[in-house]
Design an enzyme around this catalytic site. Structure first.
Site, PDB file in Angstrom:
ATOM      1  N   HIS A   1       0.860  -1.153   0.233  1.00 34.73           N
ATOM      2  CA  HIS A   1       0.092   0.058   0.035  1.00 34.73           C
ATOM      3  C   HIS A   1       0.875   1.316  -0.089  1.00 34.73           C
ATOM      4  O   HIS A   1       1.144   1.921   1.150  1.00 34.73           O
ATOM      5  CB  HIS A   1      -0.802  -0.005   1.223  1.00 34.73           C
ATOM      6  CG  HIS A   1      -2.110  -0.930   1.040  1.00 34.73           C
ATOM      7  ND1 HIS A   1      -2.850  -1.557   2.103  1.00 34.73           N
ATOM      8  CD2 HIS A   1      -2.739  -1.440  -0.159  1.00 34.73           C
ATOM      9  CE1 HIS A   1      -3.810  -2.101   1.337  1.00 34.73           C
ATOM     10  NE2 HIS A   1      -3.701  -2.231   0.385  1.00 34.73           N
TER      11      HIS A   1
ATOM     12  N   GLU B   1      -5.543  -7.691   3.888  1.00 29.65           N
ATOM     13  CA  GLU B   1      -5.058  -8.827   4.870  1.00 29.65           C
ATOM     14  C   GLU B   1      -5.972  -9.745   5.811  1.00 29.65           C
ATOM     15  O   GLU B   1      -6.141 -10.897   5.788  1.00 29.65           O
ATOM     16  CB  GLU B   1      -3.984  -8.223   5.868  1.00 29.65           C
ATOM     17  CG  GLU B   1      -3.490  -9.354   6.557  1.00 29.65           C
ATOM     18  CD  GLU B   1      -2.446  -8.979   7.685  1.00 29.65           C
ATOM     19  OE1 GLU B   1      -2.335  -9.404   8.955  1.00 29.65           O
ATOM     20  OE2 GLU B   1      -1.769  -7.777   7.592  1.00 29.65           O
TER      21      GLU B   1
ATOM     22  N   SER C   1      -2.566   2.803   3.953  1.00 31.81           N
ATOM     23  CA  SER C   1      -1.763   1.854   4.706  1.00 31.81           C
ATOM     24  C   SER C   1      -2.020   1.662   6.000  1.00 31.81           C
ATOM     25  O   SER C   1      -2.110   2.817   6.937  1.00 31.81           O
ATOM     26  CB  SER C   1      -0.269   2.439   4.461  1.00 31.81           C
ATOM     27  OG  SER C   1       0.522   1.769   5.381  1.00 31.81           O
ATOM     28  N   SER C   2      -2.562   0.524   6.553  1.00 36.16           N
ATOM     29  CA  SER C   2      -2.734   0.426   7.915  1.00 36.16           C
ATOM     30  C   SER C   2      -1.816   0.758   8.724  1.00 36.16           C
ATOM     31  O   SER C   2      -1.893   1.552   9.904  1.00 36.16           O
ATOM     32  CB  SER C   2      -3.369  -1.224   8.067  1.00 36.16           C
ATOM     33  OG  SER C   2      -3.568  -1.439   9.581  1.00 36.16           O
TER      34      SER C   2
ATOM     35  N   CYS D   1       3.486 -11.692   2.775  1.00 38.10           N
ATOM     36  CA  CYS D   1       4.328 -11.859   3.695  1.00 38.10           C
ATOM     37  C   CYS D   1       4.443 -12.920   4.509  1.00 38.10           C
ATOM     38  O   CYS D   1       3.378 -13.516   5.001  1.00 38.10           O
ATOM     39  CB  CYS D   1       4.106 -10.434   4.709  1.00 38.10           C
ATOM     40  SG  CYS D   1       5.220 -10.428   6.105  1.00 38.10           S
TER      41      CYS D   1
END
Length: 315
Positions: free
Chosen positions: A41, A126, A226-227, A96
């Site tokens: 992100h 995710e 982006s978390s 990941c």
């Protein structure tokens, strides 16, 4: 104005690996390379890869036959994997490895018919991928909670056959409170020996707390979707320090720094250092001096590449 830099900041091992997988696939096989969802992100990274021949899509039905597909660092559901396999698509998995670890935990609970609670943010890719590891046909179920209120309202079938996992990019402080609420409501709940928040998320959150304590304003370089970058901004604000999430230098406003002596800069795990350098240069043009790197935790973790994409040694 003095600049202070959080340490560590920016790219983590999972992001490095995901970007390198796309780069290597473009080098080895040539464009176009299809990528399901933004590989990480960050707008700058995605645009750079798009300019080199990567095509980003949200679903596999946007992908033609007989092409290479890369799954993003956030991971995908089992249904997506099965769809790709059924079509015979050649896939490189940039998930990941720390997200894959959570997937393995969820799949095990599913096989055991054990209900599972995922702590995470609804709609995040995710979370969608992790929820999609659970097969309810074995008699269990998976639930998503975000905060203590969700825990209080949650209804499970068997509180004595229950476990939890977490999204890897959450606020450590918030997650700790949710876990405490789960353990208070379901004393027999199982879970990982250590929560699933990744090392890079933990390190960057620790670093931004230190940074916020030594700064009058904090800049978080990272994209709005982006978390982990959003959590960094929130943490700085909770420390009582004004904080701004920016994609790069072009997002800054000169007025943010009026009467400001100390400017702190950090970057989310998917933000490249070149963007931080651009922010520093703009601040210097506005009169800032120096760029002090704060002490922090050294990171030396690396993740291996898929075998077909590894650079071969020259003999």
């Amino acid at each position: 104005m003095q600049i202070k830099l959080a340490n560590p900041r920016g790219f983590c091992a999972g992001v490095d690996r995901a970007i390198e997988i796309v780069n290597r696939a473009l080098e080895v096989f040539g464009p176009p390379i299809y990528v399901r969802h933004e590989v990480v992100h960050n707008k700058f990274v995605v645009e750079d890869l798009r300019n080199r021949g990567a095509i980003f899509v949200e679903e596999l039905d946007q992908v033609p036959d007989d092409v290479i597909v890369i799954f993003s660092a956030h991971g995908v559901s089992q249904a997506v994997r099965q769809e790709a396999a059924g079509r015979g698509l050649k896939v490189f998995d940039a998930t990941c490895p720390l997200v894959t670890k959570v997937h393995i935990e969820v799949a095990k609970y599913s096989r055991d018919g054990r209900e599972c609670i995922l702590i995470g943010h609804e709609g995040h890719p995710e979370v969608e991928g992790t929820m999609g590891q659970y097969d309810a046909s074995n008699g269990g179920a998976i639930y998503l909670v975000e905060d203590e209120e969700d825990v209080a309202n949650l209804q499970v079938r068997d509180p004595n056959h229950l476990a939890f996992v977490t999204q890897t990019t959450l606020s450590m402080d918030d997650t700790s409170r949710v876990i405490d609420a789960l353990r208070a409501r379901f004393p027999n709940i199982g879970g990982p020996r250590k929560d699933d928040i990744c090392y890079a998320t933990q390190n960057r959150q620790d670093a931004v707390k230190q940074l916020a304590g030594e700064s009058d304003v904090v800049l978080v370089v990272g994209s709005p979707n982006s978390s982990n970058s959003n959590r960094l901004r929130e943490l700085a604000e909770r420390m009582g320090t004004p904080a701004y999430l920016i994609d790069g230098a072009e997002d800054m406003q000169r007025g943010w720094f009026d009467q400001t002596a100390r400017i702190g800069i950090t970057a989310g795990a998917s933000a490249p250092e070149v963007l931080v350098r651009g922010v520093i240069e703009q601040l210097k043009a506005w009169g800032a001096t120096g760029a002090e790197e704060l002490d922090g935790r050294e990171e030396n973790i690396t993740f291996s590449m898929p075998k077909e994409l590894r650079v071969r040694s020259l003999i």
